[in-house]
Design a protein around this motif. Structure first.
Motif, PDB file in Angstrom:
ATOM      1  N   SER A 208       0.833  -1.209   0.000  1.00  0.00           N
ATOM      2  CA  SER A 208       0.000   0.000   0.000  1.00  0.00           C
ATOM      3  C   SER A 208       0.871   1.265   0.000  1.00  0.00           C
ATOM      4  N   TYR A 374      -2.098  -2.966  14.429  1.00  0.00           N
ATOM      5  CA  TYR A 374      -2.379  -2.694  13.012  1.00  0.00           C
ATOM      6  C   TYR A 374      -3.656  -1.853  12.859  1.00  0.00           C
ATOM      7  N   LYS A 376      -5.166   0.196  15.012  1.00  0.00           N
ATOM      8  CA  LYS A 376      -4.965   1.564  15.503  1.00  0.00           C
ATOM      9  C   LYS A 376      -4.121   2.365  14.502  1.00  0.00           C
ATOM     10  N   SER A 378      -3.824   1.963  11.332  1.00  0.00           N
ATOM     11  CA  SER A 378      -4.597   2.241  10.111  1.00  0.00           C
ATOM     12  C   SER A 378      -5.562   3.402  10.318  1.00  0.00           C
ATOM     13  N   GLN A 379      -6.041   3.547  11.546  1.00  0.00           N
ATOM     14  CA  GLN A 379      -6.917   4.699  11.852  1.00  0.00           C
ATOM     15  C   GLN A 379      -6.113   5.997  11.903  1.00  0.00           C
ATOM     16  N   ARG A 381      -3.449   6.536  10.387  1.00  0.00           N
ATOM     17  CA  ARG A 381      -3.074   6.822   8.996  1.00  0.00           C
ATOM     18  C   ARG A 381      -4.139   7.715   8.333  1.00  0.00           C
ATOM     19  N   THR A 382      -5.405   7.453   8.620  1.00  0.00           N
ATOM     20  CA  THR A 382      -6.487   8.288   8.085  1.00  0.00           C
ATOM     21  C   THR A 382      -6.317   9.737   8.549  1.00  0.00           C
ATOM     22  N   MET A 385      -3.574  11.417   6.651  1.00  0.00           N
ATOM     23  CA  MET A 385      -4.052  11.785   5.307  1.00  0.00           C
ATOM     24  C   MET A 385      -4.917  13.040   5.358  1.00  0.00           C
ATOM     25  N   LEU A 432       2.625   7.623   3.770  1.00  0.00           N
ATOM     26  CA  LEU A 432       1.381   7.061   4.304  1.00  0.00           C
ATOM     27  C   LEU A 432       0.171   7.680   3.618  1.00  0.00           C
ATOM     28  N   ALA A 433       0.274   8.968   3.251  1.00  0.00           N
ATOM     29  CA  ALA A 433      -0.838   9.654   2.593  1.00  0.00           C
ATOM     30  C   ALA A 433      -0.840   9.413   1.086  1.00  0.00           C
TER      31      ALA A 433
ATOM     32  N   THR B  46      -9.039   7.935  18.390  1.00  0.00           N
ATOM     33  CA  THR B  46      -9.442   7.446  17.067  1.00  0.00           C
ATOM     34  C   THR B  46     -10.887   6.941  17.081  1.00  0.00           C
ATOM     35  N   GLY B  48     -14.334   6.418  16.226  1.00  0.00           N
ATOM     36  CA  GLY B  48     -15.130   6.729  15.037  1.00  0.00           C
ATOM     37  C   GLY B  48     -14.318   7.051  13.787  1.00  0.00           C
ATOM     38  N   VAL B  49     -12.960   6.984  13.877  1.00  0.00           N
ATOM     39  CA  VAL B  49     -12.132   7.280  12.696  1.00  0.00           C
ATOM     40  C   VAL B  49     -12.049   6.016  11.824  1.00  0.00           C
ATOM     41  N   PRO B  50     -12.392   6.123  10.536  1.00  0.00           N
ATOM     42  CA  PRO B  50     -12.267   4.940   9.680  1.00  0.00           C
ATOM     43  C   PRO B  50     -10.801   4.578   9.467  1.00  0.00           C
ATOM     44  N   SER B  51     -10.528   3.337   9.142  1.00  0.00           N
ATOM     45  CA  SER B  51      -9.131   2.971   8.903  1.00  0.00           C
ATOM     46  C   SER B  51      -8.812   3.069   7.410  1.00  0.00           C
ATOM     47  N   THR B  52      -7.541   3.279   7.122  1.00  0.00           N
ATOM     48  CA  THR B  52      -7.071   3.397   5.738  1.00  0.00           C
ATOM     49  C   THR B  52      -6.133   2.243   5.447  1.00  0.00           C
ATOM     50  N   SER B  53      -6.418   1.513   4.371  1.00  0.00           N
ATOM     51  CA  SER B  53      -5.476   0.471   3.980  1.00  0.00           C
ATOM     52  C   SER B  53      -4.888   0.750   2.599  1.00  0.00           C
ATOM     53  N   HIS B  54      -5.368   1.834   1.967  1.00  0.00           N
ATOM     54  CA  HIS B  54      -4.929   2.145   0.606  1.00  0.00           C
ATOM     55  C   HIS B  54      -5.055   3.650   0.421  1.00  0.00           C
ATOM     56  N   ALA B  55      -3.986   4.293  -0.018  1.00  0.00           N
ATOM     57  CA  ALA B  55      -3.973   5.761  -0.001  1.00  0.00           C
ATOM     58  C   ALA B  55      -4.808   6.409  -1.109  1.00  0.00           C
ATOM     59  N   ILE B  56      -5.090   5.678  -2.169  1.00  0.00           N
ATOM     60  CA  ILE B  56      -5.821   6.263  -3.295  1.00  0.00           C
ATOM     61  C   ILE B  56      -7.186   5.596  -3.384  1.00  0.00           C
ATOM     62  N   MET B  58     -10.034   3.850  -4.891  1.00  0.00           N
ATOM     63  CA  MET B  58     -10.235   3.120  -6.145  1.00  0.00           C
ATOM     64  C   MET B  58     -11.375   2.142  -5.998  1.00  0.00           C
ATOM     65  N   ALA B  61     -11.025  -2.959  -9.903  1.00  0.00           N
ATOM     66  CA  ALA B  61     -10.466  -2.843 -11.257  1.00  0.00           C
ATOM     67  C   ALA B  61     -10.877  -4.098 -12.030  1.00  0.00           C
TER      68      ALA B  61
END
Lengths: 485, 95
Positions: A208, A374, A376, A378-379, A381-382, A385, A432-433, B46, B48-56, B58, B61
């Protein structure tokens, strides 16, 4: 004129005019390698015979009037990109004898452009490191001071460019691995937006985050290589189907109306005095060219090291599960039982930093710890961003140092992983962003070590980075200075 | 959170790594330091903060499901540590 010192665009011009041949240029690069490589150690593998054949072929293409911007240009490829028929080690014993049966998309594009591949550049094993000391084969040394690290993980690529052991190079950046070595070696390094360049045939570290980009002698060359490597690839479903501009069109003078954001968290205590001075002077130069400055805040910056060093090892622990001694790579042949063979193979094949990260990643993903680590990370990371999204609402680019200090000494941090990780603080948040970033030379320390200026843009706004970096470069002379090897 | 020696041994087992006593000792100490540093994340709210596993962002595909040429078996086996009769050879799985 020493041909090895040419930039891509200078060499291209001379090739097109017929003043030099690719054969001469390629031979000059190999002469230079002969001269300095013992000290620098930029390459794991050199392929002189096939390079000279590629060069002869390129000369024929040029004679026929079909030469493009990269035809006949000798390039170094980080040894993490698969090259058909040329061994691809990833800086690891586990892939020491691995000869790919296909080329990565980026390398295929270079072949189609009739560029000359001269060798595979050294790197931290599986791109895990900030100093190239974690290569299983040898450390690379900084051409500006052979007692210091060149940065990492693309240390071989950056050192090869700085030492004129190639005309241009390709690196990869997962958490700063293009920008930081470019900074320490006094060259230009560009990390495109995540998804801008196909990762097909790039040996995966943290999927990622991984992104391929150019390391070059100047910003013009960076734009030229960007033109060659960017764009959608059906073989990589995470590459973004979006039109690619001609990046060389961004090489235009004038920064009027442009707003440059200065994130205060990047200028906090701990920043080396010489680095701070050089970056502040760069801000003045850019203001003098017509841009205006604006103070911004990226409040979650301090958490980026923790977030990155959970997410990247977690992804790595999963990606590196494929090295099991069955289909390719090293196998330890002592065990007569499968699971023991896996364990012996991996323990002998992977170096200590890779094993350390596999353990951290496995731990962060394991039952009972997933949410705390992991999840925490990932959150957060949001939130990182969101910091960037907010900043880019009010400014065009962000300006910051690349690394908190100039290149450190070989051995200085190799036994202290956390200290090594903390040296990545200014490049991790943008990785990360997934935003784009570039490092351009902006000065020298009291000890004569290069200092880099980092510019960041929102997703897919690389043209702005190229424009600002180009204007800065044209107003200064740091990029034309060379190490005294 | 401190990682214990037993946890390092357990995780190494999951990751299919052999660690000798010296390595277990070293990793327990180093990972302890690293994980203590990671605990700084607990300072961030955190909720209520959603998690991010991919920066873009999409969507899936998609592509047409067409049969295409694949790499020939001998090429696929070209890097195998041990191969025989068009197959990878491994040590015995069941004793």
């Amino acid at each position: 004129m020493e041909l090895c010192r040419l930039t891509i665009h200078e060499a291209h011009e001379l090739l097109m005019k017929g003043e030099i041949s690719s054969a001469e240029l390629t031979a000059a690069v190999f002469d230079r390698i002969e001269e300095v490589e013992d000290g620098v150690g930029a390459y794991i593998t050199l392929v002189k015979d096939s390079a000279m054949a590629d060069a002869a072929n390129a000369d024929e293409i040029i004679r026929q009037g079909n030469g493009g911007p990269l035809t006949g240009i000798p390039l170094a490829i980080k040894d993490v990109l698969c090259t058909e028929g040329i061994r691809t080690t990833c800086g690891s014993k586990i892939l020491e004898n691995f000869i790919p049966s296909f080329s990565s998309s980026v390398v295929s594009r270079f072949k189609e452009a009739h560029a000359v591949i001269i060798g595979k550049a050294n790197m931290d094993e599986f791109a895990m490191g900030s100093s190239t000391e974690h290569s299983a084969f040898m450390p690379t040394r900084n051409p500006w001071d052979l007692t210091r690290i060149p940065g990492g993980s693309s240390g071989g690529s950056a050192a090869a460019v700085a030492a004129d052991e190639c005309i241009g190079a390709i690196g990869t950046d997962t958490g700063g691995s293009i920008r930081q070595p470019a900074c320490h070696c006094g060259v230009v390094g560009m990390k495109p937006t995540y998804g801008r360049v196909s990762r097909f045939g790039l040996v995966a570290f943290a999927s990622s985050l991984d992104q391929i980009g150019p390391i070059t002698k100047d910003v013009t060359d960076s734009a030229i290589l960007m033109n060659a490597i960017c764009g959608h690839d059906p073989n990589d479903s995470t590459s973004v189907p979006r039109e690619v501009p001609d990046y060389t069109k961004a090489l235009q003078p004038g920064l009027e109306g442009l707003v440059v954001g200065i994130p205060k968290e990047y200028f906090a205590e701990g920043l080396d005095e010489d680095v701070a001075k050089a970056v502040h002077a760069a801000i003045e130069v850019i203001e003098g060219l017509g841009a205006s400055r604006k103070s911004v805040s990226l409040p979650h910056t301090e958490y980026a090291v923790a977030v990155y060093y959970l997410i990247a090892p977690a992804e790595a622990s999963s990606n590196l599960a494929r090295y099991d001694g069955v289909r390719y790579g090293f196998r330890d042949k002592q065990a007569d039982e499968l699971i023991q063979m896996y364990r012996d193979t991996r323990s002998k094949g992977f170096g200590p930093e890779v094993q350390r990260r596999i353990i951290i990643g496995t731990y962060a993903l394991s039952a009972g710890y997933y949410d705390a680590y992991y999840g925490k990370a990932s959150q957060v990371r949001t939130l990182i961003m969101q910091d960037f999204n907010q900043a880019f609402e009010t400014c065009d680019v962000l300006l910051a140092p690349v690394a908190p200090t100039p290149a450190f000494k070989l051995g200085e941090k190799v036994d202290d992983p956390l200290a090594m990780y903390l040296s990545d603080i200014f490049t991790l948040p943008s990785s990360l962003a997934g935003v784009a970033g570039i490092s351009v030379p902006c000065g020298f320390s009291k000890d004569g070590l290069p200092i880099g200026l980092q510019l960041l843009s929102k997703h897919f706004d690389e043209e702005k980075l190229i424009k600002v970096a180009y204007n800065f470069e044209q107003a200064t002379d740091f990029h034309v200075q060379s190490p005294n090897l | 959170m401190k990682i214990t020696r037993e946890e390092v041994v357990h995780v190494a087992r999951l990751a299919r790594l052999n660690l000798d006593d010296e390595a277990i000792e070293l990793y327990t100490r180093q990972l302890g330091d690293i994980l203590s540093y990671m605990d700084t994340l607990n300072r961030v709210d955190t909720e209520g903060v959603p998690s991010t596993s991919h920066a873009i962002f999409m969507n899936n595909a998609f592509r047409e499901d067409e049969v295409k040429e694949s790499i020939p078996a001998e090429k696929a086996l070209g890097n195998a540590p041990q191969a025989e009769d068009g197959s990878f050879v491994v040590p015995k799985v069941i004793g």
